[in-house]
Motif scaffolding. Sequence first.
Motif, PDB file in Angstrom:
ATOM      1  N   GLY A   1      79.125  26.241  56.760  1.00 33.19           N
ATOM      2  CA  GLY A   1      79.883  25.151  56.265  1.00 33.19           C
ATOM      3  C   GLY A   1      80.369  24.515  57.853  1.00 33.19           C
ATOM      4  O   GLY A   1      80.686  23.090  57.648  1.00 33.19           O
ATOM      5  N   SER A   2      80.502  25.160  58.818  1.00 28.95           N
ATOM      6  CA  SER A   2      81.395  24.023  59.748  1.00 28.95           C
ATOM      7  C   SER A   2      79.372  23.669  60.539  1.00 28.95           C
ATOM      8  O   SER A   2      80.533  22.473  61.326  1.00 28.95           O
ATOM      9  CB  SER A   2      81.815  25.655  60.474  1.00 28.95           C
ATOM     10  OG  SER A   2      82.508  24.499  61.764  1.00 28.95           O
ATOM     11  N   PHE A   3      78.617  23.855  60.383  1.00 29.31           N
ATOM     12  CA  PHE A   3      77.883  23.644  61.130  1.00 29.31           C
ATOM     13  C   PHE A   3      77.322  22.132  60.073  1.00 29.31           C
ATOM     14  O   PHE A   3      77.307  21.124  60.736  1.00 29.31           O
ATOM     15  CB  PHE A   3      76.370  24.338  61.309  1.00 29.31           C
ATOM     16  CG  PHE A   3      74.912  23.630  61.230  1.00 29.31           C
ATOM     17  CD1 PHE A   3      74.720  23.237  62.618  1.00 29.31           C
ATOM     18  CD2 PHE A   3      74.147  22.475  60.052  1.00 29.31           C
ATOM     19  CE1 PHE A   3      73.740  22.628  63.000  1.00 29.31           C
ATOM     20  CE2 PHE A   3      73.282  22.218  60.795  1.00 29.31           C
ATOM     21  CZ  PHE A   3      72.736  21.953  61.590  1.00 29.31           C
ATOM     22  N   TYR A   4      78.078  21.795  58.890  1.00 35.67           N
ATOM     23  CA  TYR A   4      76.865  20.894  58.339  1.00 35.67           C
ATOM     24  C   TYR A   4      77.865  20.345  57.796  1.00 35.67           C
ATOM     25  O   TYR A   4      77.940  18.242  58.221  1.00 35.67           O
ATOM     26  CB  TYR A   4      76.583  21.492  56.913  1.00 35.67           C
ATOM     27  CG  TYR A   4      75.817  22.009  56.638  1.00 35.67           C
ATOM     28  CD1 TYR A   4      74.449  21.691  56.840  1.00 35.67           C
ATOM     29  CD2 TYR A   4      75.836  23.288  56.570  1.00 35.67           C
ATOM     30  CE1 TYR A   4      73.187  22.616  56.818  1.00 35.67           C
ATOM     31  CE2 TYR A   4      74.534  24.520  56.982  1.00 35.67           C
ATOM     32  CZ  TYR A   4      73.519  23.409  56.581  1.00 35.67           C
ATOM     33  OH  TYR A   4      71.779  24.364  57.159  1.00 35.67           O
ATOM     34  N   TRP A   5      79.309  20.115  58.573  1.00 37.62           N
ATOM     35  CA  TRP A   5      80.526  18.895  58.927  1.00 37.62           C
ATOM     36  C   TRP A   5      79.716  18.361  60.034  1.00 37.62           C
ATOM     37  O   TRP A   5      80.505  16.735  59.530  1.00 37.62           O
ATOM     38  CB  TRP A   5      81.873  19.698  59.222  1.00 37.62           C
ATOM     39  CG  TRP A   5      82.847  18.575  59.728  1.00 37.62           C
ATOM     40  CD1 TRP A   5      83.007  18.616  60.511  1.00 37.62           C
ATOM     41  CD2 TRP A   5      83.592  18.206  58.759  1.00 37.62           C
ATOM     42  NE1 TRP A   5      84.463  17.237  60.907  1.00 37.62           N
ATOM     43  CE2 TRP A   5      84.101  17.228  58.979  1.00 37.62           C
ATOM     44  CE3 TRP A   5      83.470  18.139  56.841  1.00 37.62           C
ATOM     45  CZ2 TRP A   5      85.908  16.532  58.125  1.00 37.62           C
ATOM     46  CZ3 TRP A   5      84.194  18.136  55.888  1.00 37.62           C
ATOM     47  CH2 TRP A   5      85.089  16.837  57.184  1.00 37.62           C
ATOM     48  N   HIS A   6      78.594  18.452  60.998  1.00 38.23           N
ATOM     49  CA  HIS A   6      78.689  17.478  61.832  1.00 38.23           C
ATOM     50  C   HIS A   6      77.144  17.310  62.045  1.00 38.23           C
ATOM     51  O   HIS A   6      76.591  16.450  62.639  1.00 38.23           O
ATOM     52  CB  HIS A   6      78.897  18.616  63.576  1.00 38.23           C
ATOM     53  CG  HIS A   6      80.407  18.916  64.077  1.00 38.23           C
ATOM     54  ND1 HIS A   6      81.621  17.586  63.604  1.00 38.23           N
ATOM     55  CD2 HIS A   6      80.717  19.690  63.686  1.00 38.23           C
ATOM     56  CE1 HIS A   6      82.031  18.550  63.780  1.00 38.23           C
ATOM     57  NE2 HIS A   6      82.205  20.177  63.463  1.00 38.23           N
ATOM     58  N   PHE A   7      76.426  17.603  61.307  1.00 38.21           N
ATOM     59  CA  PHE A   7      75.442  18.169  61.050  1.00 38.21           C
ATOM     60  C   PHE A   7      74.152  18.031  60.345  1.00 38.21           C
ATOM     61  O   PHE A   7      74.862  18.478  58.976  1.00 38.21           O
ATOM     62  CB  PHE A   7      74.266  19.119  62.256  1.00 38.21           C
ATOM     63  CG  PHE A   7      75.202  19.305  63.549  1.00 38.21           C
ATOM     64  CD1 PHE A   7      74.547  17.861  64.526  1.00 38.21           C
ATOM     65  CD2 PHE A   7      75.805  20.323  64.035  1.00 38.21           C
ATOM     66  CE1 PHE A   7      74.795  18.540  66.378  1.00 38.21           C
ATOM     67  CE2 PHE A   7      75.599  20.315  65.383  1.00 38.21           C
ATOM     68  CZ  PHE A   7      75.637  19.241  66.220  1.00 38.21           C
ATOM     69  N   THR A   8      73.664  17.129  59.599  1.00 35.41           N
ATOM     70  CA  THR A   8      72.400  17.024  58.332  1.00 35.41           C
ATOM     71  C   THR A   8      72.185  18.496  58.221  1.00 35.41           C
ATOM     72  O   THR A   8      71.873  18.690  57.289  1.00 35.41           O
ATOM     73  CB  THR A   8      71.996  15.795  58.393  1.00 35.41           C
ATOM     74  OG1 THR A   8      72.695  14.879  58.765  1.00 35.41           O
ATOM     75  CG2 THR A   8      70.835  15.552  56.917  1.00 35.41           C
ATOM     76  N   ASP A   9      70.833  18.415  59.397  1.00 37.41           N
ATOM     77  CA  ASP A   9      70.023  20.054  58.833  1.00 37.41           C
ATOM     78  C   ASP A   9      70.167  19.831  60.008  1.00 37.41           C
ATOM     79  O   ASP A   9      70.480  19.818  61.584  1.00 37.41           O
ATOM     80  CB  ASP A   9      69.060  19.233  58.300  1.00 37.41           C
ATOM     81  CG  ASP A   9      68.391  17.961  58.857  1.00 37.41           C
ATOM     82  OD1 ASP A   9      67.880  18.045  59.987  1.00 37.41           O
ATOM     83  OD2 ASP A   9      67.570  17.613  58.124  1.00 37.41           O
ATOM     84  N   ARG A  10      69.003  21.599  60.366  1.00 37.15           N
ATOM     85  CA  ARG A  10      68.352  22.032  61.645  1.00 37.15           C
ATOM     86  C   ARG A  10      67.221  21.236  62.816  1.00 37.15           C
ATOM     87  O   ARG A  10      67.909  21.006  64.066  1.00 37.15           O
ATOM     88  CB  ARG A  10      67.545  22.808  61.721  1.00 37.15           C
ATOM     89  CG  ARG A  10      67.207  23.971  62.445  1.00 37.15           C
ATOM     90  CD  ARG A  10      65.664  24.766  61.986  1.00 37.15           C
ATOM     91  NE  ARG A  10      65.844  25.834  63.929  1.00 37.15           N
ATOM     92  CZ  ARG A  10      64.310  25.365  63.930  1.00 37.15           C
ATOM     93  NH1 ARG A  10      63.527  24.479  63.235  1.00 37.15           N
ATOM     94  NH2 ARG A  10      64.091  26.675  65.143  1.00 37.15           N
ATOM     95  N   ASP A  11      67.107  19.837  62.165  1.00 34.54           N
ATOM     96  CA  ASP A  11      66.150  18.620  62.480  1.00 34.54           C
ATOM     97  C   ASP A  11      66.924  18.158  63.320  1.00 34.54           C
ATOM     98  O   ASP A  11      66.405  17.878  64.505  1.00 34.54           O
ATOM     99  CB  ASP A  11      65.640  17.999  61.756  1.00 34.54           C
ATOM    100  CG  ASP A  11      64.588  19.473  61.799  1.00 34.54           C
ATOM    101  OD1 ASP A  11      63.860  20.674  62.041  1.00 34.54           O
ATOM    102  OD2 ASP A  11      63.254  18.982  60.574  1.00 34.54           O
ATOM    103  N   ASP A  12      68.734  17.936  62.946  1.00 35.45           N
ATOM    104  CA  ASP A  12      68.571  16.721  63.284  1.00 35.45           C
ATOM    105  C   ASP A  12      70.140  17.342  64.771  1.00 35.45           C
ATOM    106  O   ASP A  12      69.837  17.370  66.020  1.00 35.45           O
ATOM    107  CB  ASP A  12      70.148  16.772  62.479  1.00 35.45           C
ATOM    108  CG  ASP A  12      71.371  15.726  62.769  1.00 35.45           C
ATOM    109  OD1 ASP A  12      70.722  14.833  63.359  1.00 35.45           O
ATOM    110  OD2 ASP A  12      73.006  15.666  61.954  1.00 35.45           O
ATOM    111  N   LEU A  13      70.558  18.946  64.377  1.00 34.49           N
ATOM    112  CA  LEU A  13      71.050  19.396  66.092  1.00 34.49           C
ATOM    113  C   LEU A  13      69.476  19.919  66.636  1.00 34.49           C
ATOM    114  O   LEU A  13      70.263  19.239  67.546  1.00 34.49           O
ATOM    115  CB  LEU A  13      71.053  21.397  65.338  1.00 34.49           C
ATOM    116  CG  LEU A  13      71.272  22.053  66.388  1.00 34.49           C
ATOM    117  CD1 LEU A  13      72.795  21.418  67.288  1.00 34.49           C
ATOM    118  CD2 LEU A  13      71.059  23.198  65.940  1.00 34.49           C
TER     119      LEU A  13
END
Length: 198
Positions: A47-59
């Motif tokens: 959940g911490s990841f999805y606070w900053h990025f839409t998905d893996r491709d965004d990262l």
Amino acid sequence: MPAKSASSKPSLTPEDWIREARELLIAHSIDAVRVDVLAKQMEVTRGSFYWHFTDRDDLLKRVLLSWQEEQTEQIIARYRKQGVTAEALIRELVELPFHGRAAMKGSSVELAIRAWARRDEMARKVVDAVDAKRLTYLEECFGNLGFPAPDAKARAFLLYCYMQSESLFRNQGSADDKSLRRQFVAQTLLAGASAGKP
């Protein structure tokens, strides 16, 4: 005393995720850069990841753009601001692959991204844009030394290839060998430069 929970870690920034993704990319390849792996290594929830990025491709896109900004845009802007002469700049760029730990880290990231770009269209486009920007800047430097446009372009390409090659073959030769190579490359590329040019 109870163990700290994942939620008790200090808040992570997008840059923290990008930095960790870059480390995984260097160590294992792009296939290893996955949200679950990153979250586990950073000891946080997905959940911490999805606070900053839409998905893996965004990262992944932001990893590429961060590399482009730090290793090309900011460096060129810094050189322009410093106002060093074109000759001094070219000599410094010949030395750049040998600037210790920072140079080794930079070349490791670069090689990992270039390996990624061989299999991925998004990465390839960013690498192509970075190469074009760097080559244009080098060509401008040689032009400032009085070389005609075709000559400046060829010398820019040779310098860029040399810099990339030293990163690839950094274990080849003794310290003296490397020093002689640097001197030879600088002298060869600058031979025929017009005196008094900026």
